[in-house]
Scaffold this active site. Structure first.
Site, short mmCIF file in Angstrom:
data_model
loop_
_atom_site.label_atom_id
_atom_site.label_comp_id
_atom_site.label_asym_id
_atom_site.label_seq_id
_atom_site.Cartn_x
_atom_site.Cartn_y
_atom_site.Cartn_z
N GLU A 184 22.63 57.88 13.80
CA GLU A 184 22.08 57.92 15.16
C GLU A 184 21.66 59.32 15.62
OE1 GLU A 184 24.93 55.99 17.72
OE2 GLU A 184 24.77 54.09 16.66
N GLU A 299 24.62 46.64 10.28
CA GLU A 299 25.60 46.29 11.32
C GLU A 299 25.17 45.07 12.11
OE1 GLU A 299 26.55 49.67 13.80
OE2 GLU A 299 26.48 51.07 12.13
C1 XIL Z 1 31.73 50.61 17.11
C2 XIL Z 1 32.97 49.80 16.77
O1 XIL Z 1 32.58 48.49 16.47
C3 XIL Z 1 33.91 49.82 17.94
O2 XIL Z 1 35.14 49.19 17.59
C4 XIL Z 1 34.18 51.25 18.40
O3 XIL Z 1 34.97 51.23 19.57
C5 XIL Z 1 32.88 51.98 18.66
O4 XIL Z 1 32.06 51.91 17.52
N1 XIL Z 1 26.91 51.75 15.92
C6 XIL Z 1 27.72 52.23 14.93
C7 XIL Z 1 29.11 51.74 14.82
O5 XIL Z 1 27.24 52.96 14.05
O6 XIL Z 1 29.98 52.73 14.30
C8 XIL Z 1 29.64 51.27 16.15
O7 XIL Z 1 30.92 50.70 15.95
C9 XIL Z 1 28.68 50.28 16.76
C10 XIL Z 1 27.33 50.91 17.00
#
Ligand code: XIL
Length: 430
Positions: A184, A299
């Site tokens: 990101e 994701e």
């Molecule tokens: C999220 C997790 O799912 C949560 O449990 C945590 O509190 C915050 O992070 N993009 C990403 C992930 O790259 O690492 C994130 O994961 C969701 C958005």
């Protein structure tokens, strides 16, 4: 390690498959019953019917983000039956990623100590289950430990980043399918000509922190596919089209400068209602193919926070998004991997969050994944499996060394998007 307490991989797989089959609902549809509107409760989803097996048959990897603390490693090593979550991850996923355990906050309780307990647990589980592992992540502006803010300065940031990547990447050297090296790093809202997010890393380590991270990761783990991972680049909305263009410019710049990068991660946190992914993302995937990059769905989940209706309406909409999205992206030969962000609605971050983008006005729980709160398959399971079955067998395009450096900076135009930003050039812009 005592030989007696530990099962071989083959023994473990057999034990879990047997337990999974025993726990499963009756195989196939029950002939004597009327056909229900939703056949998923009657499906067999394990073994040859699993997402794991269907994906493997298409030379694809399906997987999920996991919480290593919930994986019943003790039961496995004792040869005892495991919990439902563990069975599901083992039976469905050919690749796993730690949802939080490999982030800075998960690994670094203090400035100069590491705690690899959960990360090691995931590695051990994956080894027993014959799964590959994605590393997530080595550098991100979130998921940082609380000490970060007061301890990291312009004087030590680069050294700290390098040492972190050497320590973490080096610990799992040779065991990681792909590392999200930088997560990101692009945000057009910060209005920089290079599109980069004005993050603590950029401020403290300078805009070439991205290159530094990739070069260090390549040294620490030469076998891992090094990935740049981002969100908000899936839709053809003006905002996401601009961000997608800036992400492409970033990976082109990295390639042009000889930075070791092998894949783009498209997070794919999608919405059940509103605009859907389309031609712009396909164009991006093909531009990546021209650069010799793979593209991973890293994701995926489908958010129904603003979708009216009950659980059936949510399920139908979520399944439709999976069908359309995976149907579209898995048709591209440089997309060999897709992971969902979790496996069931019992543990999804969307049900753990109080944020307005996660909470439904009716207070109902979301159902964004292939299994529900009771670990039963949802219609999304069938949609994902069907999209996998229809996928083109993946065959990553070789890098195209013939691409002229000038080509790497061509503006990225998507039909219907605002005018492409002129490619950032010149001194000071990386
Ligand atoms: C999220 C997790 O799912 C949560 O449990 C945590 O509190 C915050 O992070 N993009 C990403 C992930 O790259 O690492 C994130 O994961 C969701 C958005």
């Amino acid at each position: 390690m005592t030989g007696k307490a530990h099962l071989t991989r083959r023994q473990f797989e057999k034990a879990v498959l047997t337990a999974g089959v025993a726990a499963a609902l009756p195989g196939w549809l029950r002939a004597s019953d009327e056909l229900p509107a939703d056949p998923t409760p009657y499906l067999n989803v394990t073994g040859a019917d699993s997402l794991r097996a269907h994906a493997t048959a298409r030379k694809l990897l399906y997987g999920a983000a996991v919480n290593p603390a919930l994986l019943d490693l003790e039961a496995i090593t004792a040869g005892a039956p495991t919990n439902g979550y563990t069975q599901l991850i083992q039976s469905q996923a050919a690749i796993v990623v730690a949802e939080n355990a490999m982030k800075w906050a998960g690994l670094r309780p203090t400035f100069d100590t590491f705690d690899f307990t959960l990360a090691d647990r995931l590695m051990r589980f994956a080894q027993l289950a014959g799964q590959q592992v994605r590393g997530h992540n080595l550098c991100w502006h979130e998921g940082l430990p609380s000490w970060f803010k007061n301890s990291v300065t312009k004087d030590n940031a680069r050294q700290l980043l390098v040492q972190h990547i050497q320590a973490v990447g080096g610990r799992y050297r040779g065991q990681i399918h792909s590392w999200d090296v930088v997560n990101e790093a692009v945000d057009p809202k910060d209005s920089r000509p290079d599109g980069l997010r004005n993050s603590p890393w950029l401020q403290l380590a300078g805009p070439d922190y991205i290159e530094l991270a990739f070069h260090t990761a390549a040294q620490a783990d030469p076998q891992a596919k090094l990935t740049y991972n981002d969100y908000g680049i899936e839709l053809d909305t003006p905002e996401q089209s601009v961000k997608r263009g800036q992400v492409l410019l970033l990976v082109r710049r990295l390639k042009a400068r000889g930075v070791p990068i092998h894949a783009l991660g498209v997070q794919s946190h999608l919405q059940a209602d509103g605009p859907q992914p389309g031609a712009g993302l396909v164009t991006l995937i093909r531009e990546c193919a021209k650069l010799g990059l793979e593209v991973y769905v890293t994701e995926m989940d489908v958010n129904t926070h603003s979708l009216p209706g009950g659980p059936e309406a949510q399920d139908a909409a979520v399944a439709q998004v999976y069908r359309n999205y995976l149907g579209m992206v898995l048709a591209e030969p440089n997309v060999p991997v897709a992971l969902t962000w979790g496996i069931s609605s019992a543990h999804t971050w969307l049900n753990g969050s109080q944020e307005p983008w996660a909470k439904r006005p009716d207070g109902a729980r979301q159902r964004p994944l292939p299994f529900d709160d009771e670990l039963k398959p949802t219609p999304a399971f069938l949609a994902i499996r069907a999209a996998i079955d229809a996928a083109r067998v993946s065959a990553t395009q070789p890098a195209q060394p013939g691409a002229a450096p000038g080509d790497l900076y061509k503006p990225f135009a998507v039909p219907g998007s605002p005018n492409p930003q002129p490619a950032p050039r010149g001194p000071g812009v990386r």
